[in-house]
Design a protein around this motif. Structure first.
Motif, short mmCIF file in Angstrom:
data_model
loop_
_atom_site.label_atom_id
_atom_site.label_comp_id
_atom_site.label_asym_id
_atom_site.label_seq_id
_atom_site.Cartn_x
_atom_site.Cartn_y
_atom_site.Cartn_z
N ALA A 166 77.46 34.45 10.54
CA ALA A 166 77.50 35.87 10.21
C ALA A 166 76.33 36.27 9.33
CB ALA A 166 78.81 36.21 9.50
N PRO A 167 75.58 37.31 9.72
CA PRO A 167 74.57 37.87 8.82
C PRO A 167 75.25 38.80 7.82
CG PRO A 167 74.52 38.98 10.95
CD PRO A 167 75.56 37.92 11.06
N LEU A 168 75.18 38.45 6.53
CA LEU A 168 75.78 39.29 5.51
C LEU A 168 74.94 40.53 5.25
CD1 LEU A 168 77.15 36.79 2.85
CD2 LEU A 168 78.35 37.89 4.75
N THR A 169 73.62 40.31 5.20
CA THR A 169 72.66 41.40 5.04
C THR A 169 71.49 41.10 5.95
OG1 THR A 169 71.36 40.35 3.27
CG2 THR A 169 73.34 41.56 2.60
N ASP A 170 70.45 41.94 5.87
CA ASP A 170 69.26 41.67 6.66
C ASP A 170 68.58 40.39 6.22
OD1 ASP A 170 69.65 43.96 8.10
OD2 ASP A 170 68.28 45.20 6.88
N ARG A 204 82.32 31.66 22.63
CA ARG A 204 81.48 32.31 21.62
C ARG A 204 81.84 33.79 21.63
NH1 ARG A 204 78.16 27.95 23.11
NH2 ARG A 204 77.57 28.92 25.10
N THR A 205 82.60 34.17 20.62
CA THR A 205 83.21 35.50 20.58
C THR A 205 82.50 36.39 19.56
OG1 THR A 205 85.36 34.52 21.11
CG2 THR A 205 85.35 36.76 20.21
N PRO A 206 81.99 37.54 19.97
CA PRO A 206 81.39 38.48 19.00
C PRO A 206 82.44 38.93 17.98
CG PRO A 206 80.81 39.08 21.24
CD PRO A 206 81.88 38.02 21.35
N MET A 207 82.01 38.97 16.72
CA MET A 207 82.90 39.39 15.64
C MET A 207 82.20 40.49 14.83
SD MET A 207 85.58 37.47 16.07
CE MET A 207 86.47 37.54 14.54
N ASP A 208 81.81 41.54 15.54
CA ASP A 208 81.07 42.61 14.87
C ASP A 208 81.93 43.32 13.83
OD1 ASP A 208 78.76 42.13 16.32
OD2 ASP A 208 79.39 43.42 17.98
N GLY A 209 83.24 43.12 13.89
CA GLY A 209 84.11 43.72 12.89
C GLY A 209 83.89 43.14 11.51
N ILE A 210 83.35 41.91 11.45
CA ILE A 210 83.03 41.30 10.16
C ILE A 210 81.69 41.84 9.68
CG2 ILE A 210 82.56 39.12 8.98
CD1 ILE A 210 84.43 37.78 10.94
N THR A 211 80.65 41.57 10.42
CA THR A 211 79.33 42.19 10.23
C THR A 211 78.68 42.23 11.60
OG1 THR A 211 78.21 40.08 9.80
CG2 THR A 211 79.04 41.29 7.88
N SER A 212 77.78 43.16 11.78
CA SER A 212 77.09 43.28 13.06
C SER A 212 76.31 42.01 13.36
CB SER A 212 76.13 44.48 13.02
OG SER A 212 75.41 44.57 14.23
N GLY A 213 76.54 41.45 14.54
CA GLY A 213 75.85 40.23 14.94
C GLY A 213 76.61 38.96 14.65
N SER A 214 77.80 39.04 14.07
CA SER A 214 78.59 37.84 13.77
C SER A 214 79.14 37.23 15.06
CB SER A 214 79.75 38.18 12.82
OG SER A 214 79.27 38.61 11.57
N ILE A 215 79.16 35.90 15.09
CA ILE A 215 79.67 35.17 16.25
C ILE A 215 80.65 34.10 15.77
CG2 ILE A 215 79.07 33.61 18.14
CD1 ILE A 215 78.13 36.35 18.74
N THR A 231 76.59 26.58 19.11
CA THR A 231 76.88 27.94 18.68
C THR A 231 75.88 28.95 19.21
OG1 THR A 231 75.55 27.68 16.67
CG2 THR A 231 77.90 27.11 16.53
N GLY A 232 74.82 28.50 19.88
CA GLY A 232 73.77 29.42 20.30
C GLY A 232 72.83 29.78 19.17
N ALA A 233 72.89 29.03 18.06
CA ALA A 233 72.07 29.33 16.89
C ALA A 233 70.63 28.86 17.09
CB ALA A 233 72.66 28.70 15.65
N THR A 234 69.71 29.51 16.38
CA THR A 234 68.32 29.09 16.34
C THR A 234 68.00 28.57 14.95
OG1 THR A 234 67.61 31.31 15.76
CG2 THR A 234 67.63 30.75 18.09
N GLU A 235 66.85 27.91 14.81
CA GLU A 235 66.54 27.23 13.56
C GLU A 235 66.51 28.16 12.37
OE1 GLU A 235 63.04 24.75 11.37
OE2 GLU A 235 62.80 26.69 12.31
N GLY A 236 66.04 29.36 12.56
CA GLY A 236 65.91 30.28 11.43
C GLY A 236 67.23 30.63 10.77
N SER A 237 68.36 30.44 11.48
CA SER A 237 69.67 30.77 10.93
C SER A 237 70.48 29.55 10.53
CB SER A 237 70.48 31.58 11.96
OG SER A 237 70.71 30.80 13.13
N ILE A 238 69.87 28.36 10.56
CA ILE A 238 70.60 27.11 10.32
C ILE A 238 70.39 26.65 8.87
CG2 ILE A 238 70.82 24.69 10.98
CD1 ILE A 238 69.72 25.60 13.76
N PRO A 239 71.45 26.43 8.11
CA PRO A 239 71.31 25.96 6.73
C PRO A 239 71.17 24.44 6.67
CG PRO A 239 73.60 26.40 7.17
CD PRO A 239 72.85 26.78 8.42
N GLY A 240 70.20 23.90 7.38
CA GLY A 240 69.99 22.47 7.42
C GLY A 240 68.74 22.15 8.22
#
Length: 714
Positions: A408-412, A358-369, A40-49
Motif C-alpha cells: 500500500a502506498p501511504l503517500t506519494d 491479487r485484489t485491488p484495495m483502493d479503499g485503503i489507499t489508491s493503488g493498494s494491492i 505480488t507483482g511488485a517492482t524493486e522500487g517498492s520492495i523494502p529489501g
C-alpha cells in the motif's frame, strides 16, 4: 596477498576490461521489472529489501566465456558464497543460510533431504532471468532462510525463430576439452506459442592452477563437474485470449559422471589416486511439468492457479573408507568390511498446487494491492543403497499454507508492505532399520538400530513488514523485517540415528531425535540511488534463529541452537560514458552460535556456513562502435580466519572476455582464471574434516580455462 595489494596490482586491468558481470551475470538494477519470486507483482522500487535480477542473455554469455552457472551467480550476487566446483551446492550459502532454489517457482527437490544440484543441471541458454530475493522469506514455504533464487525459463517469442548455441572450452590437454550445444525452436499458431528445446553437454578432465588433475569426487559423494555427459529436453507453451492465459511446460534431463579413480585424501590439496573407481557412475535424472492458468478480470482481481510436479532420481558417488569418509555402512553385523552396495540413491517426488489472488484495495489507499491465497504440497522421499536397503526413513510430507500480503502506498513518498503466512507440515515417517555401520580408524562397530517413525506436525505463522521512503525521484531509503520457516534436513537425522550406540538390538524413536523447525528473523535497512548513468544499492542486515542447524563433520552429528548472523552489501555501477561501464559488488557476512545453550553466542559459526567473510567483484566493460565488446572482472574472496576454526585461504580470480557480431550471430571468447592462479577453493575446503588429522580437507580451485562460443538465430 592482501586485498589492498590486489587492487593496486590489477587496477589497470580493471580500468581496461573488467567484468563478466556487466555483460555476463551482472545484477540488473530493476527499474520497473516485475519480480515473479515476490508473488505480488511488485517492482524493486517498492520492495523494502534487497532484490536482484540477472538477465538470461548475460548469464549465457558469462557461461560461454567459461564460467559455471553457480560461479557466475556467486560473482554477481553479493552475499552468495563462492561456488564449490562440484555438482552440488554444499557450502554455497546465501547470507550464511540456505537458499531455496526454484525453477519457474517450483522447488524441484524436497527440503526433507538436501541433495541440491539444480545449478549444474539447467541449460543456461534456456534461462530468461534469475531473480534473487535476499533475507529470510516464506513466500514459497519451507527452506528459504537466507533467500530465494528463482530461475525463470524462457517462454516462446512472438516470431518463428530457431536459435543454436555452441561452446568449446579447454585447459591444458585434450582430455580437458568440453563442449555444449543447445537448440531452441519457437513457433506461433494464432493464440498459441510453443518453444521446443534440446541441449547436450560433455565435460572433460579439470586441472588446477598447478596443472594437477582435480579429483572427480573431492567432497566424498557429491560428484564433480568433470567427465560428465548431460541432456536436456523441454517444451513450453503460452496460450492467451482476452483475460485468460495458460502457461505450461514439460521437461526432462539426464546427467552421468564417469569417474576413473578414487580421490587421494593423503595429499594437500585432494589429488587423484591410482586406485580404480569401483562404484556405479554418478547420475541425476528427472522429469517435471507445470501448468498455470491466469485470469486478470475476476471479481477478486487477478487470479493465478498453478499445478506443478517433479520426479527425480539421484545417485551419489561411491566413497572409499578413510579419515574423511569415516562413518560407513558395513557388509553385515560384526564386520568392519564396507558394504559394496552402500552407494546412495535418492528418490524425490514433489507436488504443488497454488492459488493466488491479487485484489485491488483502493479503499485503503489508491493503488493498494492485497495478494492472498492458499498453497498445498506433497513431498515423497526415499534414500536407498544400490540393493534397495533404506538409508533414511522413507517419508511423506503434506503441507498447506494460507497467506496474505498487503502492498500500500501511504503517500506519494511512502510505501509499506506487510504480510502473514500460516503453514502446517504433516510429516509421516516410516519405521526403518538404520543399517550396520562402523567408524574408520577406531574399529568401532555401530550395530543396526531400529528407528520407530510416526506422524508429526510442524506449524508456524511467520510475517513480514517494511517500508520504502522515496526521498527524491532517484533516492530510496528502505527498512524491513521478514521471517523464514524451515524444517532442517530431516533425512539426515534418521540416517545418523544411533551414531553413538555400540550395543546391538537397540531401538530409537524418531520423536526423540527429530529436528525442531526453525524460524529465522531478518532485519534489514538499505539505500538505493538510481539515475540513467549511476546505480547504487547499500544494505545492512541482522538475522537470528533459536533453532539453527549445524553439522559437526568430525562426529557426523547435527545440533540445533541459537545463532545470529550479520552483514552488509554494496552494489555500485556507473557509466563513464555511453560505451564504458564500471562497478563493484561487495559483501561482508559473519555469524556466531550458542554451543552450550546458556543464551550467549559463544562460538563462530562453522566455515561450512560462512566460507568467506568478505567477497568482492570489480568489473568494467567497453563497447566499441563496430560491435566488439570487451569485459572482465576481478573476483576476490577473503576466505576465513576466526577463533579455532581452520583457516581458509583467500581466492583471487581474474576473468576476461569478448563478444563480437559475426555473420547472423555472435562470437564469444573468454578466459577464466586468466593468470592460472594456483589456489584453494575456500567453499569446497570448508565442507569436510579429516577425522584422523583434525584438519580441513583442502580442495583446489580450477585453473585457467579457455572458452569460445557461437550463437545464431534464424
Amino acid at each position: 596477498m592482501k586485498f589492498t595489494a590486489l587492487l593496486a596490482g590489477v587496477s589497470s586491468l580493471a580500468l581496461m576490461t573488467t567484468n563478466a558481470a556487466a555483460q555476463e551475470g551482472e545484477p540488473v538494477f530493476l527499474g520497473t521489472i516485475t519480480v515473479d519470486a515476490l508473488r505480488t507483482g511488485a517492482t524493486e522500487g517498492s520492495i523494502p529489501g534487497t532484490v536482484q535480477v540477472i538477465e538470461g542473455d548475460d548469464l549465457a554469455r558469462a557461461v560461454a566465456q567459461g564460467g559455471s552457472l553457480a560461479s557466475v551467480l556467486a560473482n554477481a550476487v553479493p552475499g552468495l558464497a563462492p561456488a564449490n566446483g562440484t555438482l552440488g551446492d554444499a557450502g554455497q550459502t546465501l547470507r550464511g543460510r540456505s537458499a531455496q532454489i526454484l525453477v519457474n517457482g517450483i522447488s524441484r527437490t524436497s527440503e526433507l533431504r538436501g541433495f541440491s544440484r539444480e545449478l549444474a543441471l539447467i541449460d543456461p541458454s534456456s534461462i530468461d532471468r534469475i531473480e534473487v530475493v535476499k533475507g529470510s522469506t516464506a513466500r514459497f514455504g519451507n527452506g528459504a532462510t537466507g533467500g530465494l533464487i528463482n530461475i525463470v525459463l524462457k517462454q516462446p517469442a512472438d516470431d518463428n525463430v530457431t536459435t543454436v548455441d555452441t561452446q568449446l572450452s579447454i585447459q591444458d590437454g585434450s582430455d580437458s576439452l568440453s563442449n555444449r550445444v543447445s537448440i531452441a525452436h519457437e513457433r506461433r499458431f494464432d493464440d498459441l506459442a510453443l518453444r521446443f528445446t534440446m541441449s547436450r553437454s560433455e565435460t572433460g578432465t579439470r586441472y588446477d592452477g598447478a596443472g594437477d588433475e582435480i579429483s572427480s569426487d573431492a567432497l566424498v559423494g557429491q560428484g564433480s563437474l568433470d567427465n560428465t555427459e548431460s541432456y536436456n529436453l523441454g517444451v513450453s507453451g503460452l496460450w492467451a485470449s482476452g483475460a485468460h492465459s495458460v502457461e505450461f511446460g514439460v521437461g526432462a534431463y539426464s546427467l552421468e559422471q564417469d569417474i576413473d579413480f578414487f580421490p587421494d585424501f593423503d595429499v594437500n590439496p585432494v589429488g587423484v589416486s591410482d586406485r580404480e573407481y569401483t562404484g556405479e557412475p554418478v547420475t541425476d535424472e528427472g522429469v517435471n511439468a507445470y501448468v498455470t492458468y491466469a485470469n486478470d478480470d475476476t471479481r477478486f482481481g487477478e487470479l493465478e492457479i498453478s499445478a506443478k510436479v517433479s520426479d527425480i532420481e539421484r545417485r551419489a558417488a561411491a566413497a572409499e573408507v578413510n579419515g574423511v569418509n569415516f562413518l560407513y555402512y558395513t557388509d553385515g553385523a560384526g564386520t568392519l568390511v564396507q558394504d559394496p552396495d552402500s552407494q546412495g540413491e535418492l528418490f524425490t517426488t514433489t507436488y504443488e498446487l497454488s492459488t493466488t489472488f491479487r485484489t485491488p484495495m483502493d479503499g485503503i489507499t489508491s493503488g493498494s494491492i492485497l495478494t492472498w491465497g492458499v498453497d498445498v504440497g506433497r513431498d515423497e522421499v526415499e534414500q536407498k543403497m544400490l540393493d534397495g536397503t533404506d538409508l533414511i526413513a522413507p517419508m511423506v510430507q503434506n503441507s498447506i499454507a494460507a497467506f496474505a500480503q498487503l502492498d500500500a502506498p501511504l503517500t506519494d513518498d511512502i510505501e509499506i508492505s506487510a504480510g502473514l503466512r500460516a503453514e502446517r507440515f504433516a510429516l509421516s515417517v516410516s519405521d526403518f532399520t538404520r543399517p550396520d555401520a562402523a567408524i574408520y580408524g577406531y574399529g568401532l562397530l555401530l550395530p543396526a538400530v531400529d528407528v520407530i517413525g510416526g506422524d508429526f506436525n510442524y506449524d508456524a505463522v511467520v510475517g513480514n513488514i517494511g517500508a520504502v521512503y522515496h526521498v527524491t525521484e532517484t533516492s530510496d531509503v528502505y527498512a524491513g523485517f521478514s521471517q523464514g520457516f524451515s524444517v532442517p534436513d530431516v533425512g539426515s537425522f534418521t540416517r545418523r540415528a544411533g551414531s553413538d550406540i555400540y550395543v546391538a538390538g537397540q531401538t530409537i524413536s524418531f520423536a526423540d531425535i527429530r529436528p525442531e523447525a526453525q524460524i529465522v528473523n531478518t532485519y534489514e535497512v538499505g539505500y538505493r540511488y538510481t539515475t540513467e548513468m549511476t546505480q547504487l544499492d547499500v544494505a545492512a542486515y541482522f538475522s537470528t534463529s533459536e533453532e539453527g542447524a549445524v553439522l559437526d563433520d568430525t562426529t557426523g552429528t547435527i545440533t540445533q541452537q541459537a545463532e545470529e548472523i550479520w552483514g552488509a552489501e554494496v552494489q555500485a555501477k556507473s557509466a563513464l560514458n555511453h560505451n564504458w561501464d564500471m562497478g563493484a559488488l561487495l559483501a561482508y557476512v559473519e555469524g556466531r552460535y550458542d554451543t552450550d545453550d546458556d543464551g550467549d553466542t559463544d562460538s563462530w559459526l562453522p566455515n561450512s556456513r560462512i566460507p568467506s567473510s568478505f567477497t568482492a567483484t570489480l568489473f568494467s566493460d567497453y563497447a566499441f562502435q563496430n560491435g566488439l565488446n570487451l569485459n572482465g572482472e576481478v573476483v576476490y574472496a577473503s576466505g576465513r580466519e576466526q577463533g579455532d576454526l581452520e583457516v581458509l585461504e583467500e581466492m583471487v580470480t581474474v576473468n576476461v572476455g569478448a563478444r563480437y557480431p559475426l555473420g547472423d550471430g555472435a562470437l564469444t571468447v573468454g578466459v577464466t582464471n586468466l593468470f592460472d592462479r594456483d589456489q584453494e577453493n575456500a567453499t569446497a575446503s570448508s565442507i569436510r574434516t579429516n577425522l584422523l588429522t583434525g584438519g580441513a580437507v583442502r580442495v583446489a580451485d580450477t585453473g585457467r580455462t579457455l572458452s569460445m562460443g557461437y550463437s545464431l538465430s534464424f
